[in-house]
Design a protein around this motif. Structure first.
Motif, PDB file in Angstrom:
ATOM      1  N   VAL A  22       0.865  -1.178   0.000  1.00 11.01           N
ATOM      2  CA  VAL A  22       0.000   0.000   0.000  1.00 11.01           C
ATOM      3  C   VAL A  22       0.900   1.226   0.000  1.00 11.01           C
ATOM      4  CG1 VAL A  22      -1.840  -1.193   1.236  1.00 11.01           C
ATOM      5  CG2 VAL A  22      -0.112   0.050   2.528  1.00 11.01           C
ATOM      6  N   SER A  23       0.324   2.391  -0.054  1.00 11.96           N
ATOM      7  CA  SER A  23       1.147   3.600  -0.090  1.00 11.96           C
ATOM      8  C   SER A  23       0.506   4.734   0.685  1.00 11.96           C
ATOM      9  CB  SER A  23       1.383   4.037  -1.538  1.00 11.96           C
ATOM     10  OG  SER A  23       2.194   5.199  -1.581  1.00 11.96           O
ATOM     11  N   ASP A  24       1.359   5.515   1.329  1.00 16.40           N
ATOM     12  CA  ASP A  24       0.909   6.746   1.979  1.00 16.40           C
ATOM     13  C   ASP A  24       1.503   7.943   1.245  1.00 16.40           C
ATOM     14  OD1 ASP A  24       3.568   6.493   2.647  1.00 16.40           O
ATOM     15  OD2 ASP A  24       3.310   7.098   4.745  1.00 16.40           O
ATOM     16  N   GLY A  25       2.026   7.695   0.036  1.00 13.87           N
ATOM     17  CA  GLY A  25       2.712   8.732  -0.719  1.00 13.87           C
ATOM     18  C   GLY A  25       1.828   9.917  -1.073  1.00 13.87           C
ATOM     19  N   VAL A  26       2.424  11.094  -1.021  1.00 15.72           N
ATOM     20  CA  VAL A  26       1.706  12.332  -1.339  1.00 15.72           C
ATOM     21  C   VAL A  26       2.511  13.079  -2.399  1.00 15.72           C
ATOM     22  CG1 VAL A  26       0.806  14.507  -0.438  1.00 15.72           C
ATOM     23  CG2 VAL A  26       0.793  12.456   1.007  1.00 15.72           C
ATOM     24  N   ALA A  27       1.932  13.217  -3.581  1.00 20.82           N
ATOM     25  CA  ALA A  27       2.640  13.842  -4.696  1.00 20.82           C
ATOM     26  C   ALA A  27       2.956  15.313  -4.434  1.00 20.82           C
ATOM     27  CB  ALA A  27       1.822  13.699  -5.977  1.00 20.82           C
ATOM     28  N   SER A  28       2.138  15.977  -3.631  1.00 24.04           N
ATOM     29  CA  SER A  28       2.345  17.408  -3.380  1.00 24.04           C
ATOM     30  C   SER A  28       3.582  17.686  -2.532  1.00 24.04           C
ATOM     31  CB  SER A  28       1.111  18.007  -2.691  1.00 24.04           C
ATOM     32  OG  SER A  28       0.889  17.400  -1.431  1.00 24.04           O
ATOM     33  N   THR A  29       4.194  16.636  -1.960  1.00 22.72           N
ATOM     34  CA  THR A  29       5.418  16.825  -1.174  1.00 22.72           C
ATOM     35  C   THR A  29       6.676  16.731  -2.046  1.00 22.72           C
ATOM     36  OG1 THR A  29       5.605  14.471  -0.612  1.00 22.72           O
ATOM     37  CG2 THR A  29       4.318  15.855   0.884  1.00 22.72           C
ATOM     38  N   HIS A  30       6.493  16.494  -3.348  1.00 26.40           N
ATOM     39  CA  HIS A  30       7.634  16.444  -4.252  1.00 26.40           C
ATOM     40  C   HIS A  30       8.123  17.863  -4.535  1.00 26.40           C
ATOM     41  CE1 HIS A  30       6.561  12.240  -6.087  1.00 26.40           C
ATOM     42  NE2 HIS A  30       6.229  12.317  -4.810  1.00 26.40           N
ATOM     43  N   PRO A  31       9.331  18.010  -5.059  1.00 21.95           N
ATOM     44  CA  PRO A  31       9.800  19.354  -5.420  1.00 21.95           C
ATOM     45  C   PRO A  31       8.818  20.041  -6.352  1.00 21.95           C
ATOM     46  CG  PRO A  31      11.609  17.787  -5.528  1.00 21.95           C
ATOM     47  CD  PRO A  31      10.363  16.985  -5.295  1.00 21.95           C
ATOM     48  N   VAL A  32       8.516  21.291  -6.078  1.00 19.70           N
ATOM     49  CA  VAL A  32       7.559  22.032  -6.896  1.00 19.70           C
ATOM     50  C   VAL A  32       8.137  22.289  -8.283  1.00 19.70           C
ATOM     51  CG1 VAL A  32       6.289  24.195  -7.119  1.00 19.70           C
ATOM     52  CG2 VAL A  32       6.509  23.098  -4.877  1.00 19.70           C
ATOM     53  N   LYS A  33       9.412  22.620  -8.312  1.00 15.27           N
ATOM     54  CA  LYS A  33      10.071  22.903  -9.587  1.00 15.27           C
ATOM     55  C   LYS A  33      11.145  21.852  -9.832  1.00 15.27           C
ATOM     56  CE  LYS A  33      12.463  26.584 -12.128  1.00 15.27           C
ATOM     57  NZ  LYS A  33      13.026  27.952 -12.057  1.00 15.27           N
ATOM     58  N   LYS A 110       3.149   4.012  -4.798  1.00 11.59           N
ATOM     59  CA  LYS A 110       2.460   5.078  -5.531  1.00 11.59           C
ATOM     60  C   LYS A 110       2.745   6.448  -4.903  1.00 11.59           C
ATOM     61  CE  LYS A 110      -2.130   6.458  -7.155  1.00 11.59           C
ATOM     62  NZ  LYS A 110      -3.590   6.128  -7.140  1.00 11.59           N
ATOM     63  N   ASN A 111       3.012   7.424  -5.749  1.00 12.99           N
ATOM     64  CA  ASN A 111       3.294   8.815  -5.364  1.00 12.99           C
ATOM     65  C   ASN A 111       4.649   8.992  -4.683  1.00 12.99           C
ATOM     66  OD1 ASN A 111       0.925   9.928  -6.438  1.00 12.99           O
ATOM     67  ND2 ASN A 111      -0.227   9.463  -4.575  1.00 12.99           N
ATOM     68  N   TYR A 112       5.527   7.992  -4.798  1.00 10.25           N
ATOM     69  CA  TYR A 112       6.924   8.143  -4.381  1.00 10.25           C
ATOM     70  C   TYR A 112       7.783   8.201  -5.638  1.00 10.25           C
ATOM     71  CZ  TYR A 112       6.313   7.348   0.645  1.00 10.25           C
ATOM     72  OH  TYR A 112       5.975   7.476   1.974  1.00 10.25           O
ATOM     73  N   SER A 113       8.710   9.145  -5.691  1.00 14.24           N
ATOM     74  CA  SER A 113       9.586   9.281  -6.864  1.00 14.24           C
ATOM     75  C   SER A 113      10.979   9.697  -6.426  1.00 14.24           C
ATOM     76  CB  SER A 113       9.037  10.323  -7.840  1.00 14.24           C
ATOM     77  OG  SER A 113       7.806   9.910  -8.381  1.00 14.24           O
ATOM     78  N   LEU A 114      11.957   9.252  -7.202  1.00 14.86           N
ATOM     79  CA  LEU A 114      13.354   9.578  -6.912  1.00 14.86           C
ATOM     80  C   LEU A 114      13.778  10.792  -7.741  1.00 14.86           C
ATOM     81  CD1 LEU A 114      15.626   8.312  -5.132  1.00 14.86           C
ATOM     82  CD2 LEU A 114      16.507   7.266  -7.230  1.00 14.86           C
ATOM     83  N   HIS A 139       6.967  11.155   1.197  1.00 17.97           N
ATOM     84  CA  HIS A 139       6.552  11.025   2.593  1.00 17.97           C
ATOM     85  C   HIS A 139       5.524  12.106   2.928  1.00 17.97           C
ATOM     86  CE1 HIS A 139       6.743  10.990   7.004  1.00 17.97           C
ATOM     87  NE2 HIS A 139       7.277   9.789   6.902  1.00 17.97           N
ATOM     88  N   PRO A 140       4.424  11.729   3.572  1.00 19.28           N
ATOM     89  CA  PRO A 140       3.342  12.692   3.838  1.00 19.28           C
ATOM     90  C   PRO A 140       3.743  13.860   4.724  1.00 19.28           C
ATOM     91  CG  PRO A 140       2.963  10.631   5.023  1.00 19.28           C
ATOM     92  CD  PRO A 140       4.077  10.375   4.054  1.00 19.28           C
ATOM     93  N   GLN A 141       4.825  13.721   5.486  1.00 16.42           N
ATOM     94  CA  GLN A 141       5.267  14.819   6.342  1.00 16.42           C
ATOM     95  C   GLN A 141       6.330  15.677   5.651  1.00 16.42           C
ATOM     96  OE1 GLN A 141       6.337  13.411  10.293  1.00 16.42           O
ATOM     97  NE2 GLN A 141       4.678  11.931  10.282  1.00 16.42           N
ATOM     98  N   ASN A 142       6.386  15.555   4.339  1.00 19.12           N
ATOM     99  CA  ASN A 142       7.303  16.364   3.539  1.00 19.12           C
ATOM    100  C   ASN A 142       8.771  16.089   3.867  1.00 19.12           C
ATOM    101  OD1 ASN A 142       7.678  18.179   1.440  1.00 19.12           O
ATOM    102  ND2 ASN A 142       7.750  19.963   2.786  1.00 19.12           N
ATOM    103  N   LYS A 143       9.079  14.855   4.190  1.00 19.04           N
ATOM    104  CA  LYS A 143      10.452  14.440   4.436  1.00 19.04           C
ATOM    105  C   LYS A 143      10.980  13.730   3.196  1.00 19.04           C
ATOM    106  CE  LYS A 143      10.216  15.724   8.768  1.00 19.04           C
ATOM    107  NZ  LYS A 143      10.975  16.883   9.301  1.00 19.04           N
TER     108      LYS A 143
END
Length: 207
Positions: A22-33, A110-114, A139-143
């Protein structure tokens, strides 16, 4: 076993574990640019004049999003897969060590990217010298995770379906501790999940 048998075994193992992660990934925590790597040899694209131009444009630091077939993504996934096997089958090293070469999970949750962070110190400006560091975002806590070993406790927690069970993750970002690799005694939920999907049974049948 023949190469055909190997392929069938890999396919069966992947099918057995496909619904475990399963995933707790949050795409909005990725780099904006961020920027995409240009097509062609990866290292050549990183060491290109475009990278130097982007460093100047972004005042010494920016992110490349790494594609799924990136050598760094492949290396991370290989290390995670090899590390996960002993938790799936505790005696795997003694029973079927060759199985640890199989990549059960061919992508991040899902929603995790390198991403590759490219930076250049002030004294390196206008030179071809710069630094690159790979970070896993989601990571959902923006880590951001700095290595496969750092992500492993969280990955195991996700693999155990613990976001649904309500149990706490023991990775250093969720627990705010410096714990990096979980003890097997802390993965009882994972063991029960594995038994449910009969991974252990399948591997023993393949001896």
């Amino acid at each position: 076993m023949s190469s055909e048998d190997d392929k069938l075994m890999e396919a069966s193992l992947r099918e057995a574990t496909s619904n475990m992660l399963v995933s707790d990934g949050v795409a909005s925590t990725h780099p904006v640019k961020f920027y995409e790597l240009e097509e062609g040899p990866e290292q050549k694209a990183i060491n290109s004049s475009r990278t130097l131009e982007l460093l100047q444009e972004n005042e010494g630091g920016f992110y490349y999003r790494l594609p799924k077939d990136s050598t760094k993504v492949t290396a991370w996934l290989k290390k995670l897969n090899q590390a996960v096997w002993p938790y799936l089958v505790p005696e795997i090293e003694q029973v079927l060590p060759e199985l640890t070469k199989i990549l059960l999970f061919e992508d991040f949750p899902k929603n995790y990217s390198l991403y590759l962070h490219v930076t250049q110190k002030k004294e390196q400006l206008n030179t071809v010298k710069f630094r690159t560091d790979a970070y896993l975002f989601g990571h959902p806590q923006n880590k951001k995770f700095r290595s496969p070993n750092e992500f492993l406790p969280h990955f195991l927690w996700l693999l155990a379906g613990s976001t649904e069970s309500g149990s706490e993750c023991i990775c250093q970002y969720c627990s705010r501790s410096k714990s990096r690799t979980p003890k097997r005694s802390a993965t009882k939920t994972l063991s029960s999940k594995v038994k449910k999907h009969k991974v252990t049974q399948f591997t023993l049948e393949c001896e």
